[in-house]
Design a protein around this motif. Structure first.
Motif, PDB file in Angstrom:
ATOM      1  N   GLU A 244       0.828  -1.206   0.000  1.00 31.55           N
ATOM      2  CA  GLU A 244       0.000   0.000   0.000  1.00 31.55           C
ATOM      3  C   GLU A 244       0.860   1.252   0.000  1.00 31.55           C
ATOM      4  O   GLU A 244       0.550   2.230  -0.688  1.00 31.55           O
ATOM      5  CB  GLU A 244      -0.932  -0.007   1.211  1.00 31.55           C
ATOM      6  N   LYS A 245       1.941   1.222   0.766  1.00 35.00           N
ATOM      7  CA  LYS A 245       2.805   2.407   0.851  1.00 35.00           C
ATOM      8  C   LYS A 245       3.617   2.587  -0.437  1.00 35.00           C
ATOM      9  O   LYS A 245       3.900   3.704  -0.853  1.00 35.00           O
ATOM     10  CB  LYS A 245       3.704   2.310   2.076  1.00 35.00           C
ATOM     11  N   VAL A 246       3.995   1.478  -1.066  1.00 40.08           N
ATOM     12  CA  VAL A 246       4.660   1.572  -2.369  1.00 40.08           C
ATOM     13  C   VAL A 246       3.714   2.198  -3.386  1.00 40.08           C
ATOM     14  O   VAL A 246       4.106   3.069  -4.171  1.00 40.08           O
ATOM     15  CB  VAL A 246       5.123   0.178  -2.848  1.00 40.08           C
ATOM     16  N   THR A 247       2.453   1.788  -3.359  1.00 38.04           N
ATOM     17  CA  THR A 247       1.457   2.365  -4.258  1.00 38.04           C
ATOM     18  C   THR A 247       1.313   3.858  -4.014  1.00 38.04           C
ATOM     19  O   THR A 247       1.248   4.662  -4.960  1.00 38.04           O
ATOM     20  CB  THR A 247       0.095   1.661  -4.066  1.00 38.04           C
ATOM     21  N   GLU A 248       1.289   4.237  -2.742  1.00 39.35           N
ATOM     22  CA  GLU A 248       1.165   5.651  -2.365  1.00 39.35           C
ATOM     23  C   GLU A 248       2.310   6.475  -2.947  1.00 39.35           C
ATOM     24  O   GLU A 248       2.107   7.532  -3.554  1.00 39.35           O
ATOM     25  CB  GLU A 248       1.185   5.733  -0.830  1.00 39.35           C
ATOM     26  N   LEU A 249       3.524   5.976  -2.797  1.00 35.78           N
ATOM     27  CA  LEU A 249       4.690   6.697  -3.298  1.00 35.78           C
ATOM     28  C   LEU A 249       4.731   6.711  -4.824  1.00 35.78           C
ATOM     29  O   LEU A 249       5.201   7.678  -5.430  1.00 35.78           O
ATOM     30  CB  LEU A 249       5.968   6.062  -2.743  1.00 35.78           C
ATOM     31  N   SER A 250       4.221   5.660  -5.448  1.00 32.09           N
ATOM     32  CA  SER A 250       4.246   5.597  -6.914  1.00 32.09           C
ATOM     33  C   SER A 250       3.318   6.628  -7.551  1.00 32.09           C
ATOM     34  O   SER A 250       3.445   6.933  -8.737  1.00 32.09           O
ATOM     35  CB  SER A 250       3.855   4.193  -7.392  1.00 32.09           C
ATOM     36  N   LEU A 251       2.363   7.132  -6.779  1.00 36.28           N
ATOM     37  CA  LEU A 251       1.412   8.115  -7.301  1.00 36.28           C
ATOM     38  C   LEU A 251       1.911   9.549  -7.173  1.00 36.28           C
ATOM     39  O   LEU A 251       1.214  10.484  -7.587  1.00 36.28           O
ATOM     40  CB  LEU A 251       0.073   7.970  -6.567  1.00 36.28           C
ATOM     41  N   MET A 252       3.108   9.739  -6.626  1.00 39.90           N
ATOM     42  CA  MET A 252       3.680  11.087  -6.554  1.00 39.90           C
ATOM     43  C   MET A 252       3.914  11.616  -7.967  1.00 39.90           C
ATOM     44  O   MET A 252       4.264  10.855  -8.874  1.00 39.90           O
ATOM     45  CB  MET A 252       4.995  11.062  -5.778  1.00 39.90           C
ATOM     46  N   PRO A 253       3.732  12.900  -8.196  1.00 37.38           N
ATOM     47  CA  PRO A 253       3.934  13.449  -9.550  1.00 37.38           C
ATOM     48  C   PRO A 253       5.380  13.351 -10.009  1.00 37.38           C
ATOM     49  O   PRO A 253       5.650  13.238 -11.204  1.00 37.38           O
ATOM     50  CB  PRO A 253       3.477  14.902  -9.421  1.00 37.38           C
ATOM     51  N   SER A 254       6.314  13.405  -9.065  1.00 35.93           N
ATOM     52  CA  SER A 254       7.741  13.286  -9.395  1.00 35.93           C
ATOM     53  C   SER A 254       8.497  12.890  -8.131  1.00 35.93           C
ATOM     54  O   SER A 254       7.980  13.014  -7.015  1.00 35.93           O
ATOM     55  CB  SER A 254       8.297  14.600  -9.948  1.00 35.93           C
ATOM     56  N   LEU A 255       9.710  12.402  -8.320  1.00 34.39           N
ATOM     57  CA  LEU A 255      10.573  12.019  -7.204  1.00 34.39           C
ATOM     58  C   LEU A 255      11.789  12.931  -7.166  1.00 34.39           C
ATOM     59  O   LEU A 255      12.443  13.156  -8.192  1.00 34.39           O
ATOM     60  CB  LEU A 255      11.029  10.562  -7.363  1.00 34.39           C
ATOM     61  N   GLN A 256      12.077  13.444  -5.982  1.00 35.16           N
ATOM     62  CA  GLN A 256      13.254  14.315  -5.851  1.00 35.16           C
ATOM     63  C   GLN A 256      14.545  13.524  -5.977  1.00 35.16           C
ATOM     64  O   GLN A 256      15.526  14.015  -6.523  1.00 35.16           O
ATOM     65  CB  GLN A 256      13.204  15.049  -4.502  1.00 35.16           C
ATOM     66  N   VAL A 257      14.550  12.297  -5.442  1.00 36.87           N
ATOM     67  CA  VAL A 257      15.701  11.409  -5.619  1.00 36.87           C
ATOM     68  C   VAL A 257      15.152  10.029  -5.998  1.00 36.87           C
ATOM     69  O   VAL A 257      14.013   9.697  -5.674  1.00 36.87           O
ATOM     70  CB  VAL A 257      16.571  11.307  -4.339  1.00 36.87           C
ATOM     71  N   PRO A 258      15.927   9.221  -6.702  1.00 41.09           N
ATOM     72  CA  PRO A 258      15.426   7.902  -7.121  1.00 41.09           C
ATOM     73  C   PRO A 258      15.044   7.029  -5.930  1.00 41.09           C
ATOM     74  O   PRO A 258      15.566   7.186  -4.815  1.00 41.09           O
ATOM     75  CB  PRO A 258      16.615   7.305  -7.881  1.00 41.09           C
ATOM     76  N   MET A 259      14.129   6.098  -6.178  1.00 40.08           N
ATOM     77  CA  MET A 259      13.676   5.180  -5.143  1.00 40.08           C
ATOM     78  C   MET A 259      13.656   3.760  -5.696  1.00 40.08           C
ATOM     79  O   MET A 259      13.183   3.522  -6.808  1.00 40.08           O
ATOM     80  CB  MET A 259      12.273   5.560  -4.667  1.00 40.08           C
ATOM     81  N   LEU A 260      14.189   2.814  -4.918  1.00 43.04           N
ATOM     82  CA  LEU A 260      14.101   1.390  -5.221  1.00 43.04           C
ATOM     83  C   LEU A 260      13.126   0.792  -4.214  1.00 43.04           C
ATOM     84  O   LEU A 260      13.493   0.481  -3.077  1.00 43.04           O
ATOM     85  CB  LEU A 260      15.480   0.727  -5.111  1.00 43.04           C
ATOM     86  N   SER A 261      11.863   0.654  -4.622  1.00 40.73           N
ATOM     87  CA  SER A 261      10.880   0.067  -3.707  1.00 40.73           C
ATOM     88  C   SER A 261      11.136  -1.428  -3.608  1.00 40.73           C
ATOM     89  O   SER A 261      11.643  -2.057  -4.536  1.00 40.73           O
ATOM     90  CB  SER A 261       9.460   0.339  -4.206  1.00 40.73           C
ATOM     91  N   LEU A 262      10.772  -2.019  -2.480  1.00 38.20           N
ATOM     92  CA  LEU A 262      10.973  -3.450  -2.260  1.00 38.20           C
ATOM     93  C   LEU A 262       9.642  -4.199  -2.295  1.00 38.20           C
ATOM     94  O   LEU A 262       9.429  -5.169  -1.584  1.00 38.20           O
ATOM     95  CB  LEU A 262      11.717  -3.672  -0.939  1.00 38.20           C
ATOM     96  N   ASN A 263       8.770  -3.711  -3.133  1.00 39.66           N
ATOM     97  CA  ASN A 263       7.507  -4.366  -3.458  1.00 39.66           C
ATOM     98  C   ASN A 263       6.989  -3.656  -4.700  1.00 39.66           C
ATOM     99  O   ASN A 263       7.598  -2.697  -5.188  1.00 39.66           O
ATOM    100  CB  ASN A 263       6.502  -4.276  -2.301  1.00 39.66           C
ATOM    101  N   TYR A 264       5.857  -4.096  -5.187  1.00 35.49           N
ATOM    102  CA  TYR A 264       5.291  -3.511  -6.400  1.00 35.49           C
ATOM    103  C   TYR A 264       3.974  -2.837  -6.072  1.00 35.49           C
ATOM    104  O   TYR A 264       3.222  -3.311  -5.215  1.00 35.49           O
ATOM    105  CB  TYR A 264       5.073  -4.598  -7.459  1.00 35.49           C
ATOM    106  N   PRO A 265       3.653  -1.729  -6.742  1.00 35.06           N
ATOM    107  CA  PRO A 265       2.364  -1.074  -6.484  1.00 35.06           C
ATOM    108  C   PRO A 265       1.217  -1.946  -6.961  1.00 35.06           C
ATOM    109  O   PRO A 265       1.385  -2.855  -7.768  1.00 35.06           O
ATOM    110  CB  PRO A 265       2.470   0.228  -7.300  1.00 35.06           C
ATOM    111  N   ASP A 266       0.023  -1.661  -6.437  1.00 31.13           N
ATOM    112  CA  ASP A 266      -1.162  -2.423  -6.839  1.00 31.13           C
ATOM    113  C   ASP A 266      -1.366  -2.356  -8.343  1.00 31.13           C
ATOM    114  O   ASP A 266      -1.777  -3.337  -8.971  1.00 31.13           O
ATOM    115  CB  ASP A 266      -2.401  -1.884  -6.121  1.00 31.13           C
ATOM    116  N   ALA A 267      -1.108  -1.202  -8.911  1.00 31.22           N
ATOM    117  CA  ALA A 267      -1.191  -1.029 -10.367  1.00 31.22           C
ATOM    118  C   ALA A 267      -0.049  -0.116 -10.779  1.00 31.22           C
ATOM    119  O   ALA A 267       0.293   0.830 -10.053  1.00 31.22           O
ATOM    120  CB  ALA A 267      -2.531  -0.424 -10.762  1.00 31.22           C
TER     121      ALA A 267
END
Length: 629
Positions: free
Chosen positions: A342-365
């Motif tokens: 759920e938190k990965v999904t939340e972060l994936s919906l940000m309009p942009s990222l200030q620094v790169p992110m390597l999530s350790l799961n996949y968003p719902d979509a």
């Protein structure tokens, strides 16, 4: 058996589209498209003139004496293949007696028949056609264009069937035959991918013992690349030594693309990393396991004198967005985590990222538009299911039965398998679900249509008025079973296949079928089951794994999360490299890792089979004729 001895016996339903063929062939890790005049990229329209041309050739062949007759038949087969009428070409070719063919006609016959076998995905059959002793005697007398065509096919099929060294040899031969720069580059890219599939210890040995200079140089370069996937500086130093030693090697002025990026990776590698992991709540233990795996790899690198970034940990248990922003404000160059979907999904919906992110799961979509700098890595069950589909199809199977528990994650896994299987050209014949503690014998009996077989026997007895001596038969339209089950369930389900006359159908499973701990007595009931799983479980030399075992008290169930954490450390400096070199692999604890176009990192795991109750790693591809339990 899924691979028959004669191409004639292959069902016309097993032929697949050219798109599916290109997908199947990409499993070989072969990045090249061969210069095949027999299979143009844009097939011409099936005009009446061309159809008449093949018919006319056959009409002429009927009136001609040998060897002109055979030559005309081969020309007709060529026309049929050009027009994608593979069945007609196949029928012509398998009817020919190759023993009476002159050498040049035999070479042409081999080229055409192997093209059909590769198109159909009959890789073992293609291998047999392309490795006949008579062909091996013809290389010196062969036209260059024909040698290129045949060696390209051999390189492909060797790679598909896990014979990487043989494929490397073919591609080194091809390098001296191809004069087109684009094709030369594609051949070198494919050669490099083959090299990367060879274990490091074997590369080292080949770099010292191989007779050919070009081959020794390639094996030496590959060993440098595969042995230093964590230490960028050491890899650069060894590469510079290689360049001084191998000035005349073909790769000297044209290094593989992943090695060309080394200096920029070193210059741009993160100096501070933020670990966003849950420290409280139901995922706290999982977060701790990932952290332990990450730091096991971190401290191993530090003890070897390698460059390591500063690492700070942040709690993602409550507000992951706030934790991400805090990490950025405090100087993070890269954020790793979180693990909560759920938190990965939340972060994936940000309009942009200030620094790169390597999530350790996949968003719902996945995001509607790929988010720049958003990389996703995890232990998705869908990855395992898709790999099962590709492997089973590669090994010659086409008609699948699916047996899964009634759970949401297994539903996702079954959908991923089905999508990949049907995309390749396979058919799902039956899908069966079971509840925990179900009557597994009845489940298999119903799935294999045993009751229908018994009914047919009784009806026949009534019709004939005599007692028939017959045994029930399982359905004949299934040539592989995809099973999702935990060890306890699988130990009950697998033996029932033999009881219900289906013991010879190969069973493929995902990693859930193995507990991770040897249990030969209980696992004898799983003999013959093959499954994909992460290398971590069978790696007895991993210093990270030893460190985790020594310094943590995590339950065995967390072993996979330790591997996830260790691979997160392996990946952190290589993300731009994976992004820019689509075919590149990082060979980690969770599998061979490569990045898809949307930043998603997919795992290719190793294959294992139960034999005498023990889980034993397997070669890349299994020939059904060589199986012994």
């Amino acid at each position: 058996m899924p691979i028959r001895p004669l191409l004639r016996t292959l069902s016309t339903h097993s032929f697949i589209t050219l798109t599916a063929v290109s997908l199947a062939l990409s499993l070989s890790a072969c990045g090249s498209n061969p210069p095949q005049p027999n299979k143009p990229k844009q097939p011409p329209a099936k005009t009446q003139t061309e159809a008449i041309s093949a018919s006319k050739l056959l009409e002429m062949a009927n009136q001609a004496p040998s060897p002109e007759r055979e030559s005309l038949v081969l020309q007709a087969a060529q026309v049929y293949i050009t027009n994608q009428k593979f069945n007609r070409a196949r029928d012509l070719l398998v009817d020919m007696d190759t023993d009476i063919l002159a050498d040049q006609a035999y070479i042409k016959h081999t080229d055409l028949l192997s093209a059909i076998a590769l198109h159909e995905g009959s890789n073992f059959l293609a291998h047999g056609i392309l490795t006949k002793p008579r062909l091996e005697q013809q290389w010196q007398n062969m036209e260059p264009f024909m040698e290129v065509s045949l060696r390209e096919k051999r390189a492909q099929v060797f790679a598909l069937l896990g014979e990487a060294q043989e494929s490397v040899n073919e591609r080194i031969q091809l390098a001296g035959l191809i004069d087109n720069k684009t094709q030369q580059q594609k051949n070198q890219d494919a050669l490099w991918q083959n090299l990367m599939s060879i274990p490091f210890a074997e590369l080292q040995q080949l770099s010292q013992n191989e007779h050919g200079q070009a081959a020794r140089g390639w094996y030496s370069l590959a060993a440098i690349n595969k042995n230093n996937q964590i230490d960028l500086e050491q890899q650069r130093e060894q590469l510079q030594n290689w360049l001084r030693e191998w000035r005349g090697h073909p790769a000297h002025g044209n290094l593989p693309s992943d090695l060309r990026l080394l200096q920029s990776l070193i210059d741009q590698q993160p100096k501070q990393i933020a670990l966003l992991l849950p420290m409280q709540g139901k995922l706290a233990e999982a977060g701790e396991a990932v952290r332990d795996g990450f730091f096991a790899a971190y401290y191993q690198a530090l003890s070897n004198g390698r460059h390591t970034p500063e690492v700070r940990q942040y709690d993602s248990s409550s507000d992951a967005l706030a934790a991400y922003q805090q990490a950025v404000n405090e100087g993070a160059d890269l954020v790793i985590g979180p693990i909560d979907k759920e938190k990965v999904t939340e972060l994936s919906l940000m309009p942009s990222l200030q620094v790169p992110m390597l999530s350790l799961n996949y968003p719902d979509a996945p995001p509607a538009q790929p988010l720049k700098g958003f990389y996703q890595f995890g232990l998705a069950v869908e990855d395992e299911a898709r790999q099962v589909a590709r492997q089973a199809f590669l090994e010659g199977h086409r008609q699948a039965m699916i047996i899964i528990p009634t759970q949401e994650w297994s539903e996702r896994s079954a959908r991923a398998f089905t999508d990949e299987w049907e995309k390749l050209g396979g058919i799902v014949v039956n899908r069966t679900q079971f509840q925990a503690g179900a009557n597994y014998s009845g489940l298999v009996k119903d799935a294999m249509l045993i009751e229908q077989s018994q009914i047919r026997t009784r009806e026949l007895q009534q019709l004939l008025g005599v007692q028939l001596q017959s045994s029930p038969r399982s359905r004949g339209d299934v040539d592989m079973i995809f099973l999702i089950a935990d060890p306890a369930q699988a130990r009950q389900i697998k033996p029932t296949f033999a009881f219900h006359y289906a013991g010879n159908i190969p069973v493929y499973a995902t990693s859930q079928v193995y507990s991770g701990q040897p249990n030969p007595k209980a696992d004898r009931d799983l003999n013959g089951v093959r499954f994909n799983t992460m290398p971590w479980l069978f790696d007895t030399t991993s210093s990270e794994k030893q460190a985790v075992a020594q310094h943590t008290k995590s339950a065995a169930v967390y072993g996979r999360l330790h591997a996830l954490g260790a691979d997160a450390f392996r990946l952190y400096a290589r993300l731009p490299q994976l992004e820019q070199v689509p075919n590149m692999r990082i060979y980690g604890a969770t599998g061979a890792l490569h990045m898809l176009g949307d930043g998603r990192i997919e795992r290719e795991q190793i294959w294992v089979r139960f034999r005498n109750g023990e889980a034993q790693p397997l070669p890349m591809v299994i020939n059904e004729n060589e199986l012994a339990y």
